[in-house]
Each structure stands twice: as structure tokens, then as C-alpha cells.
Motif scaffolding. Structure first.
Motif, PDB file in Angstrom:
ATOM      1  N   HIS A 182      47.130  34.128  29.547  1.00 21.01           N
ATOM      2  CA  HIS A 182      46.174  34.495  30.586  1.00 21.01           C
ATOM      3  C   HIS A 182      46.314  35.976  30.895  1.00 21.01           C
ATOM      4  CE1 HIS A 182      45.324  30.264  31.403  1.00 21.01           C
ATOM      5  NE2 HIS A 182      46.627  30.054  31.448  1.00 21.01           N
ATOM      6  N   ARG A 183      45.190  36.584  31.243  1.00 18.52           N
ATOM      7  CA  ARG A 183      45.207  37.987  31.658  1.00 18.52           C
ATOM      8  C   ARG A 183      44.539  38.113  33.018  1.00 18.52           C
ATOM      9  NH1 ARG A 183      42.824  41.352  27.422  1.00 18.52           N
ATOM     10  NH2 ARG A 183      44.949  41.657  26.652  1.00 18.52           N
ATOM     11  N   VAL A 184      45.238  38.765  33.936  1.00 16.05           N
ATOM     12  CA  VAL A 184      44.723  39.062  35.270  1.00 16.05           C
ATOM     13  C   VAL A 184      44.523  40.569  35.351  1.00 16.05           C
ATOM     14  CG1 VAL A 184      45.137  38.950  37.755  1.00 16.05           C
ATOM     15  CG2 VAL A 184      45.946  37.090  36.255  1.00 16.05           C
ATOM     16  N   VAL A 185      43.313  41.006  35.664  1.00 15.48           N
ATOM     17  CA  VAL A 185      42.997  42.427  35.764  1.00 15.48           C
ATOM     18  C   VAL A 185      42.755  42.769  37.234  1.00 15.48           C
ATOM     19  CG1 VAL A 185      41.411  44.275  35.097  1.00 15.48           C
ATOM     20  CG2 VAL A 185      42.038  42.507  33.435  1.00 15.48           C
ATOM     21  N   TYR A 241      39.276  39.274  30.491  1.00 21.04           N
ATOM     22  CA  TYR A 241      40.148  38.795  31.561  1.00 21.04           C
ATOM     23  C   TYR A 241      39.915  37.311  31.793  1.00 21.04           C
ATOM     24  CZ  TYR A 241      35.947  39.019  34.504  1.00 21.04           C
ATOM     25  OH  TYR A 241      34.688  38.830  35.015  1.00 21.04           O
ATOM     26  N   ASP A 242      40.921  36.673  32.383  1.00 23.60           N
ATOM     27  CA  ASP A 242      40.775  35.314  32.900  1.00 23.60           C
ATOM     28  C   ASP A 242      40.524  35.334  34.401  1.00 23.60           C
ATOM     29  OD1 ASP A 242      41.553  33.556  30.467  1.00 23.60           O
ATOM     30  OD2 ASP A 242      43.153  35.061  30.551  1.00 23.60           O
ATOM     31  N   ALA A 243      41.088  36.340  35.060  1.00 22.99           N
ATOM     32  CA  ALA A 243      40.867  36.522  36.498  1.00 22.99           C
ATOM     33  C   ALA A 243      40.752  38.009  36.776  1.00 22.99           C
ATOM     34  CB  ALA A 243      42.022  35.924  37.299  1.00 22.99           C
ATOM     35  N   LEU A 244      39.771  38.371  37.593  1.00 23.41           N
ATOM     36  CA  LEU A 244      39.531  39.767  37.940  1.00 23.41           C
ATOM     37  C   LEU A 244      39.558  39.914  39.458  1.00 23.41           C
ATOM     38  CD1 LEU A 244      38.607  42.680  37.035  1.00 23.41           C
ATOM     39  CD2 LEU A 244      36.265  41.877  37.415  1.00 23.41           C
ATOM     40  N   VAL A 245      40.302  40.900  39.937  1.00 20.66           N
ATOM     41  CA  VAL A 245      40.378  41.182  41.376  1.00 20.66           C
ATOM     42  C   VAL A 245      39.812  42.576  41.613  1.00 20.66           C
ATOM     43  CG1 VAL A 245      41.876  41.431  43.382  1.00 20.66           C
ATOM     44  CG2 VAL A 245      42.408  39.705  41.624  1.00 20.66           C
ATOM     45  N   VAL A 246      38.759  42.670  42.414  1.00 19.87           N
ATOM     46  CA  VAL A 246      38.128  43.947  42.721  1.00 19.87           C
ATOM     47  C   VAL A 246      38.692  44.453  44.047  1.00 19.87           C
ATOM     48  CG1 VAL A 246      35.965  45.181  43.084  1.00 19.87           C
ATOM     49  CG2 VAL A 246      36.042  43.229  41.501  1.00 19.87           C
ATOM     50  N   GLY A 247      39.527  45.474  43.932  1.00 17.10           N
ATOM     51  CA  GLY A 247      40.121  46.084  45.116  1.00 17.10           C
ATOM     52  C   GLY A 247      39.949  47.586  45.074  1.00 17.10           C
ATOM     53  N   THR A 248      38.762  48.023  44.699  1.00 14.74           N
ATOM     54  CA  THR A 248      38.494  49.451  44.491  1.00 14.74           C
ATOM     55  C   THR A 248      38.316  50.229  45.797  1.00 14.74           C
ATOM     56  OG1 THR A 248      36.209  48.744  44.046  1.00 14.74           O
ATOM     57  CG2 THR A 248      37.572  49.293  42.161  1.00 14.74           C
ATOM     58  N   GLY A 249      38.244  49.536  46.930  1.00 11.87           N
ATOM     59  CA  GLY A 249      38.229  50.204  48.218  1.00 11.87           C
ATOM     60  C   GLY A 249      36.958  50.979  48.512  1.00 11.87           C
ATOM     61  N   GLY A 250      37.082  51.958  49.399  1.00  7.88           N
ATOM     62  CA  GLY A 250      35.932  52.746  49.812  1.00  7.88           C
ATOM     63  C   GLY A 250      36.264  54.216  49.862  1.00  7.88           C
ATOM     64  N   ARG A 251      35.248  55.032  49.994  1.00  6.15           N
ATOM     65  CA  ARG A 251      35.397  56.479  50.133  1.00  6.15           C
ATOM     66  C   ARG A 251      34.475  56.961  51.245  1.00  6.15           C
ATOM     67  NH1 ARG A 251      39.103  55.626  47.380  1.00  6.15           N
ATOM     68  NH2 ARG A 251      39.708  56.512  45.359  1.00  6.15           N
ATOM     69  N   VAL A 285      44.297  36.462  47.717  1.00  3.24           N
ATOM     70  CA  VAL A 285      43.739  36.460  46.366  1.00  3.24           C
ATOM     71  C   VAL A 285      44.838  36.248  45.338  1.00  3.24           C
ATOM     72  CG1 VAL A 285      42.677  37.931  44.626  1.00  3.24           C
ATOM     73  CG2 VAL A 285      41.692  37.816  46.911  1.00  3.24           C
ATOM     74  N   GLY A 286      45.993  36.887  45.525  1.00  6.05           N
ATOM     75  CA  GLY A 286      47.092  36.701  44.580  1.00  6.05           C
ATOM     76  C   GLY A 286      47.531  35.246  44.494  1.00  6.05           C
ATOM     77  N   ARG A 287      47.651  34.603  45.656  1.00  5.65           N
ATOM     78  CA  ARG A 287      48.021  33.176  45.664  1.00  5.65           C
ATOM     79  C   ARG A 287      46.942  32.335  44.990  1.00  5.65           C
ATOM     80  NH1 ARG A 287      49.421  34.465  51.066  1.00  5.65           N
ATOM     81  NH2 ARG A 287      47.480  33.507  51.801  1.00  5.65           N
ATOM     82  N   THR A 288      45.699  32.659  45.291  1.00  6.63           N
ATOM     83  CA  THR A 288      44.594  31.866  44.748  1.00  6.63           C
ATOM     84  C   THR A 288      44.483  32.017  43.240  1.00  6.63           C
ATOM     85  OG1 THR A 288      43.396  32.133  46.836  1.00  6.63           O
ATOM     86  CG2 THR A 288      42.113  31.446  44.929  1.00  6.63           C
ATOM     87  N   VAL A 289      44.679  33.231  42.733  1.00  2.05           N
ATOM     88  CA  VAL A 289      44.650  33.438  41.285  1.00  2.05           C
ATOM     89  C   VAL A 289      45.764  32.635  40.616  1.00  2.05           C
ATOM     90  CG1 VAL A 289      45.033  35.136  39.465  1.00  2.05           C
ATOM     91  CG2 VAL A 289      43.499  35.665  41.368  1.00  2.05           C
ATOM     92  N   ALA A 290      46.946  32.634  41.217  1.00  4.40           N
ATOM     93  CA  ALA A 290      48.051  31.850  40.661  1.00  4.40           C
ATOM     94  C   ALA A 290      47.691  30.368  40.610  1.00  4.40           C
ATOM     95  CB  ALA A 290      49.315  32.068  41.492  1.00  4.40           C
ATOM     96  N   ARG A 291      47.058  29.858  41.647  1.00  4.67           N
ATOM     97  CA  ARG A 291      46.648  28.456  41.668  1.00  4.67           C
ATOM     98  C   ARG A 291      45.590  28.193  40.592  1.00  4.67           C
ATOM     99  NH1 ARG A 291      47.909  25.367  46.054  1.00  4.67           N
ATOM    100  NH2 ARG A 291      46.041  24.096  45.738  1.00  4.67           N
ATOM    101  N   SER A 292      44.662  29.141  40.436  1.00  3.81           N
ATOM    102  CA  SER A 292      43.583  28.935  39.454  1.00  3.81           C
ATOM    103  C   SER A 292      44.132  28.897  38.030  1.00  3.81           C
ATOM    104  CB  SER A 292      42.526  30.028  39.589  1.00  3.81           C
ATOM    105  OG  SER A 292      43.000  31.264  39.087  1.00  3.81           O
ATOM    106  N   LEU A 293      45.145  29.707  37.753  1.00  4.26           N
ATOM    107  CA  LEU A 293      45.724  29.719  36.410  1.00  4.26           C
ATOM    108  C   LEU A 293      46.434  28.410  36.089  1.00  4.26           C
ATOM    109  CD1 LEU A 293      47.189  33.354  36.275  1.00  4.26           C
ATOM    110  CD2 LEU A 293      45.030  32.511  35.330  1.00  4.26           C
TER     111      LEU A 293
END
Length: 438
Positions: free
Chosen positions: A13-16, A129-139, A338-346
């Protein structure tokens, strides 16, 4: 399609993780707590794509400007904060949720400066990816104020805080007859703290003008905690900060700030804390709100296999049904979930809804002078300052950095303020400093 390997074999699995801010660091931490063995075995690979190779902890930005902490204390290399992740210094250019791939360019690759366009598609890379987390924030939307990007400073632009700190400390050390004027635009928590920090350091040598478009500062605090808002106003008066209400920053030149009411302020330093807009990664456009944020489900997923939190996401409060505030605490807690949820999804387990309901907020006006609200209970003075410090230390990504911060404050208590010199890592912003003063 790019294939990253670790330990000689392709991970199952790959998490990005996109971005190097609070969401990414705390999603990584949550994933390691719940799937750390699989990551260490190489069965789950974690890839971070970030435009910056270090995490900036913004909680102590005021203390950095005030000369209480060095800029280096707020910077933690991503490789140190996430030792089991593969860190890619680059920029995500598109997400394809159907194919489960993310496109990106490396920081060294040349690309067209226009958002979303590449000068040479040969440089674009594709990662599945198998799971993608978008945490690009704001400017901060610097382009909305003419001249701000060229002549002003923001809190989130890479390198700006280091250069701004040098500028303010140089002005504070100047003993000429003419006072240096600093204009701070924005009367929210960030703007009030920046204005107080500059005034605290500069004393009689720096005049601070706080400009706010509303009829009162701290609108996010005033409705629920009017006493704390009034206390903040008293602190600003004590520090000599002049507050201008009902006006906006209209434009900025090298030596002036122009306001919407026609006022011209002679100022070589302008700091903008005018909110933020999400960093836009093309793709998933059907799932954005009018402000460009990714609309999340109760478990913070956007679509299957994609999660988002922080300033890039529209997260609904589990009880009020309103979007949660765009601040570090909500990004941290969203990332953890999100980290916990991704772990559960995998592991093929169902997701759980995001249940965090909020903790509070705080602002500092110097050592021992703060306001804090914890679960709706207001605090001021030393109690508020210690609560704020304890909270920030708890969430710093490096225990080593947190210990250094404690040592710095202890040194300050014993010997008084001594303006820190630039850390070795700050040499990289020297060219930007020259450009700011050219």
C-alpha cells in the motif's frame, strides 16, 4: 508512472501526503500509531510531497518577532519529523481520483509560473496511491492588494518570517531620531499577536499601526469572550499600538502603505494577516465549496481514497454543523483523525466520523501576558500564558525543539531578553532579504 520502492520491494500500500504542515505531520503520526508496524516492515509506504523541506510551527511566530526565540526553533526538517516517510521536495500539479494517481513536479524542475501549467511536461511525474491526504493548507491572498507581494510580508510565504524578523530587529536596534513604522493588516488573532510582538520588541523605536476592516478587533473571540477581547485591546494600548478600524490595506509601495480611506502611512514594513485561501491542486473540482476548499464527509474523506483537513478543506463541526475555524488546532486534530482513518481503511475496517468539538484559543502579548479560552473558560495573565505555552509545546513536532524553547524562556527569565542571532539555516533566505530591501 513513478514507482518508489523501499527495502527492495514495492509496498503493498502507498499513502501519499500532500503538504508539509500540521495536517501532514499529524496524519503521519496517527498512521504510525495505528499502522506503524506495517510501515516499518515496508508493507505500507508513506510519501510526502511538499514545497518546503521543513515544517514551520507558526504558534511561536510572535515570540520569534519579539526576539524571545530564534527562527530556527520553529523549523523542523520533515525528514526528522517523519523518519519513516519518503519526502519528495516538489509541488503537486493534479489529482486523478478515479485512477488514484497524483501528478507532481520536483522543486528543481522548471515549470511555467502560471498556476496549473507546466512549461515542459517531461518534468511532470506521476505517482499512484492507495490513500491520499490533502493537507496543502492556505496562503494569504497577497495578489489582491497591489504591491503586497513585492513589498510586504505574510506569515505563510516560505522565507518571509525569517526576513521579516531581521527587518524588525534591525529597526528595533536603530537609535536614530526617526521611528520605523510597521503596519499590520488584519485584526484577528494573528494580526493582534504580530502587532503586539513588534511593539514589545521595538518599544519607542518602532511605531505599530494595526489596520482592521471591521468595527472591532478579534471578531472570532468577541461574541463568546468579550472580556478577553477587551483585555487584548488594553494590552495593545499598553504597548502603544494604534488601531485603525473600518479601513483596509489598499496598496503597498516600498516605503508607504495606502489605506482604503485615502490615508497614506510612511512604512517600510507591512505585515499582512488578511486570512488565507486554500492552495489549489487541480482535480476534485466538483467537490469544492465557493471558497475553493474541498468539502469533506463526516469522516473527512472527499471521495473514496482521498481525505482532506486544515485550511484546504471545508470541515463541518460535528455538533453545530458550521465549518470549523481555519487554525492550527483544527488542522492538527483533523490530521490525527485522517491518519487513524487511513490506517483503518488499509485494514479494510470502516471509517469513523470526526468527533472533535474544539478546545479553545489564545494570544500572547509578551511573557506572562496572554489571553486564553479553554473549553469556554477565560484566562488572562500568567495563567493564560502558561496554558498557551504548555499547549504549544505539546504539539511541537520535535521534542528536541520543544526542550530548546523551554531553555530559551528560562534563559530569558534569568537574564532578560537578548535578541537571538540568525540561525545557520537562515542563510538560505539572504537573497530574499536583499530583494526585499532593494
Amino acid at each position: 508512472m513513478t514507482t518508489l520502492v523501499r527495502g527492495g520491494h514495492r509496498a503493498q500500500h502507498r499513502v501519499v501526503l500532500l503538504g508539509g504542515g500540521y495536517v501532514t505531520l499529524h496524519a503521519y503520526a496517527g498512521l504510525m500509531r495505528h499502522a506503524g508496524r506495517a510501515v516499518r516492515r515496508g508493507d505500507v509506504q508513506v510519501v510526502v510531497i511538499s514545497t518546503d523541506d521543513a515544517h514551520s510551527f507558526h504558534g511561536f511566530t510572535g515570540e520569534v518577532l519579539a526576539g524571545l526565540l530564534s527562527y530556527d526553533r520553529t523549523r523542523t526538517p520533515l525528514a526528522e519529523a517523519m523518519p519513516h516517510a519518503h519526502v519528495v521536495l516538489g509541488r503537486a500539479t493534479a489529482v486523478d481520483a478515479e485512477r488514484r494517481v497524483v501528478r507532481y513536479v520536483l522543486a528543481d524542475d522548471e515549470f511555467d509560473p502560471r498556476p496549473g501549467s507546466l512549461s515542459d511536461t517531461h518534468h511532470e511525474r506521476v505517482l499512484d496511491y492507495d490513500a491520499l491526504v490533502v493537507g496543502t493548507g492556505g496562503r494569504e491572498p497577497a495578489a489582491t492588494v497591489p504591491g503586497l507581494a513585492e513589498h510586504g510580508f505574510t506569515l505563510r510565504a516560505p522565507g518571509d518570517i525569517a526576513v521579516l524578523t531581521d527587518r524588525v530587529r534591525e529597526a528595533a536596534a536603530h537609535r536614530g531620531l526617526r521611528r520605523h513604522t510597521v503596519v499590520v493588516a488584519g485584526g484577528g488573532m494573528a494580526g493582534v499577536e504580530m502587532a503586539a510582538a513588534v511593539a514589545d520588541l521595538g518599544g519607542a523605536r518602532i511605531r505599530v499601526e494595526l489596520v482592521h476592516s471591521g468595527d472591532a478587533i478579534l471578531p472570532e473571540l468577541r461574541d463568546d469572550q468579550p472580556r478577553l477581547a477587551r483585555h487584548a485591546e488594553q494590552e495593545l494600548r499598553r504597548l502603544g499600538v494604534r488601531v485603525r478600524l473600518g479601513v483596509r490595506l489598499a496598496s503597498v509601495t516600498e516605503d508607504h502603505a495606502y489605506l482604503s480611506d485615502g490615508t497614506s502611512l510612511p512604512a517600510r514594513t507591512v505585515i499582512a494577516t488578511i486570512g488565507q485561501r486554500p492552495v489549489h491542486v487541480p482535480g476534485l473540482d466538483a467537490h469544492r465549496d465557493p471558497r475553493g476548499r474541498l468539502v469533506t464527509r463526516p469522516d473527512l474523506s472527499v471521495v473514496d481514497g482521498v481525505w482532506a483537513a486544515g485550511d484546504a478543506a471545508c470541515v463541518v463541526h460535528p455538533t453545530s454543523g458550521e465549518p470549523v475555524p481555519a487554525n492550527a488546532l483544527w488542522a492538527i486534530k483533523g490530521g490525527e483523525h485522517v491518519g487513524r482513518t487511513v490506517a483503518r481503511s488499509l485494514r479494510g475496517r470502516p471509517a469513523r466520523p470526526f468527533a472533535y468539538r474544539g478546545l479553545g484559543q489564545a494570544a500572547s502579548f509578551g511573557v506572562g501576558r496572554s489571553i486564553s479560552e479553554l473549553y469556554g473558560i477565560p484566562f488572562t495573565g500568567w495563567v493564560a500564558w502558561v496554558l498557551r505555552l504548555t499547549f504549544f509545546l505539546r504539539f511541537m513536532p520535535s521534542r528536541r525543539k520543544a526542550a530548546q524553547v523551554v531553555a530559551d524562556f528560562a534563559r530569558h527569565a534569568a537574564h532578560g531578553r537578548s535578541v537571538p542571532v540568525a540561525a545557520p539555516g537562515e542563510a538560505a533566505v539572504a537573497d530574499l532579504a536583499s530583494a526585499r530591501t532593494a
